[in-house]
Motif scaffolding. Sequence first.
Motif, PDB file in Angstrom:
ATOM      1  N   THR A 138       0.795  -1.232  -0.003  1.00 56.87           N
ATOM      2  CA  THR A 138       0.045  -0.034   0.110  1.00 56.87           C
ATOM      3  C   THR A 138       1.034   1.109  -0.074  1.00 56.87           C
ATOM      4  O   THR A 138       0.505   2.255  -0.714  1.00 56.87           O
ATOM      5  CB  THR A 138      -0.703  -0.018   1.318  1.00 56.87           C
ATOM      6  N   ILE A 139       1.836   1.261   0.813  1.00 58.16           N
ATOM      7  CA  ILE A 139       2.877   2.307   0.902  1.00 58.16           C
ATOM      8  C   ILE A 139       3.601   2.734  -0.399  1.00 58.16           C
ATOM      9  O   ILE A 139       3.695   3.762  -0.906  1.00 58.16           O
ATOM     10  CB  ILE A 139       3.756   2.323   2.082  1.00 58.16           C
ATOM     11  N   LEU A 140       3.999   1.511  -0.811  1.00 63.12           N
ATOM     12  CA  LEU A 140       4.804   1.642  -2.116  1.00 63.12           C
ATOM     13  C   LEU A 140       3.816   2.071  -3.350  1.00 63.12           C
ATOM     14  O   LEU A 140       4.402   2.993  -4.020  1.00 63.12           O
ATOM     15  CB  LEU A 140       5.276   0.178  -2.485  1.00 63.12           C
ATOM     16  N   GLU A 141       2.562   1.651  -3.441  1.00 63.03           N
ATOM     17  CA  GLU A 141       1.748   2.059  -4.459  1.00 63.03           C
ATOM     18  C   GLU A 141       1.350   3.672  -4.463  1.00 63.03           C
ATOM     19  O   GLU A 141       1.549   4.521  -5.276  1.00 63.03           O
ATOM     20  CB  GLU A 141       0.496   1.328  -4.235  1.00 63.03           C
ATOM     21  N   ILE A 142       1.149   3.945  -3.191  1.00 65.62           N
ATOM     22  CA  ILE A 142       0.847   5.451  -2.806  1.00 65.62           C
ATOM     23  C   ILE A 142       2.126   6.461  -3.180  1.00 65.62           C
ATOM     24  O   ILE A 142       2.129   7.333  -3.934  1.00 65.62           O
ATOM     25  CB  ILE A 142       0.686   5.604  -1.287  1.00 65.62           C
ATOM     26  N   ILE A 143       3.518   5.772  -3.031  1.00 65.20           N
ATOM     27  CA  ILE A 143       4.727   6.612  -3.116  1.00 65.20           C
ATOM     28  C   ILE A 143       4.733   6.734  -4.605  1.00 65.20           C
ATOM     29  O   ILE A 143       5.199   7.835  -5.160  1.00 65.20           O
ATOM     30  CB  ILE A 143       5.861   6.007  -2.437  1.00 65.20           C
ATOM     31  N   CYS A 144       4.673   5.423  -5.446  1.00 65.66           N
ATOM     32  CA  CYS A 144       4.897   5.491  -6.812  1.00 65.66           C
ATOM     33  C   CYS A 144       3.710   6.414  -7.673  1.00 65.66           C
ATOM     34  O   CYS A 144       4.173   7.236  -8.414  1.00 65.66           O
ATOM     35  CB  CYS A 144       4.923   4.294  -7.409  1.00 65.66           C
ATOM     36  N   ALA A 145       2.523   6.182  -6.922  1.00 65.17           N
ATOM     37  CA  ALA A 145       1.697   7.031  -7.633  1.00 65.17           C
ATOM     38  C   ALA A 145       1.696   8.544  -7.602  1.00 65.17           C
ATOM     39  O   ALA A 145       1.564   9.298  -8.424  1.00 65.17           O
ATOM     40  CB  ALA A 145       0.417   6.450  -7.359  1.00 65.17           C
ATOM     41  N   MET A 146       2.208   8.911  -6.062  1.00 68.24           N
ATOM     42  CA  MET A 146       2.156  10.424  -5.868  1.00 68.24           C
ATOM     43  C   MET A 146       3.597  11.025  -6.571  1.00 68.24           C
ATOM     44  O   MET A 146       3.201  12.137  -6.786  1.00 68.24           O
ATOM     45  CB  MET A 146       1.977  10.425  -4.351  1.00 68.24           C
ATOM     46  N   SER A 147       4.279  10.231  -6.748  1.00 68.88           N
ATOM     47  CA  SER A 147       5.631  10.788  -7.161  1.00 68.88           C
ATOM     48  C   SER A 147       5.555  10.906  -8.854  1.00 68.88           C
ATOM     49  O   SER A 147       6.130  11.816  -9.479  1.00 68.88           O
ATOM     50  CB  SER A 147       7.015   9.831  -6.819  1.00 68.88           C
ATOM     51  N   GLY A 148       4.935   9.947  -9.258  1.00 73.83           N
ATOM     52  CA  GLY A 148       4.838  10.009 -10.657  1.00 73.83           C
ATOM     53  C   GLY A 148       3.496  10.585 -11.399  1.00 73.83           C
ATOM     54  O   GLY A 148       3.614  11.501 -12.228  1.00 73.83           O
ATOM     55  N   PHE A 149       2.372  10.581 -10.556  1.00 71.00           N
ATOM     56  CA  PHE A 149       1.110  11.301 -11.202  1.00 71.00           C
ATOM     57  C   PHE A 149       0.470  11.739  -9.862  1.00 71.00           C
ATOM     58  O   PHE A 149      -0.636  11.330  -9.376  1.00 71.00           O
ATOM     59  CB  PHE A 149       0.113   9.896 -11.719  1.00 71.00           C
TER      60      PHE A 149
END
Length: 266
Positions: A138-149
Motif C-alpha cells: 500500500t505504501i509503495l503504491e501511494i509513493i509511486c503514484a504520488m511521485s509519478g502522477f
Amino acid sequence: MMNMALYKREMKGSIKLLIIFAAVITLYVSVIISMYDPELMKTLDSFTEAMPELMAAVGMTANAASLLGFMVSYLYGFILLIFPMLFCILRGNALIAKYVDKGSMALLAAAPVKRRTIAFTQMKVLVSGILLLVFYITILEIICAMSGFPGELDVTELLILNGGLLCLHLFIGSICFLSSCIFSDTKYSVAFGAGIPIFMYVLQMLANVGGDAEKAKYFTFFTLFHPDGIIAKESGAAAGILVLLAGAVVFYTLGIMIFDKKDLHI
C-alpha cells in the motif's frame, strides 16, 4: 496467550522472506505504475485485444479509465495475488509442520508453554507477515503514484481495495496454517497448503477466460475478491470480503484447536 520469545525468533525468519518478496513486488509495482500514460495505455490495450484470453486469464483488462483502474487491471489479477500467496505457502508450512517433521517440536513442547500458546504464536507470526507485506504494498503504491502522477490516485479507494486484498491473503494464510497444523509431514502440509490455493487460482484463470470455463468461478474463493466491485462499492463485493475474513478466523481457530489436541509422537 502469546509467547514473545518464540514470536521474535520466528519473525526474524519472516523478515528475510519478506525482504525478498518486497524487492520483487517493488520492481513490478514501480514499473507498472510508471507505465500509466494515456498513449502507452493504448499500446497495452492493443496487446490485451490481440491476446484477450491470455490477458484475461491473469486478470488483465483493457480500457482502464483512471490510475487506480489501471493498477487494478495490471497488478491485482496476478502480481499482488501470486507473490503474497507464495509467502503464505512458504511461511505457513515452516511454522508448524516443518517443526514436527524434523522433530524440533519436542523442544517447544518440552518448555513450560501450552500447545495452544505455541500454535497461537505461530499464527500471529504468519498474520503479522501478511499484514506487513500488504502494508508495504500500500505504501509503495501511494509513493509511486504520488511521485509519478500527483493528484491522480484516490487514496481512500486504494485503502479500501487493499483492505480486501488483506482479507484474501489472510484467508489463504489460514488454509496454509490449517494444513500445517493437520499434517505432521511437510510433504502433505505443502501438498494441501500450497495445492489448494494454487488450484483455486488456476480455476480463477479459467473463469476469467470466459465462455463455458466461466462456470469455474463458482468453485474458487478468488471470486470473492472482486477489485472492480470493491472500488465501485458494490454490496456483493463487500460481502465477499466479509466471507473471506470470517473464513480466515474459522480456519485459524480450527488450526489452533487441532494442534492443541494433536498426537505429535514426540
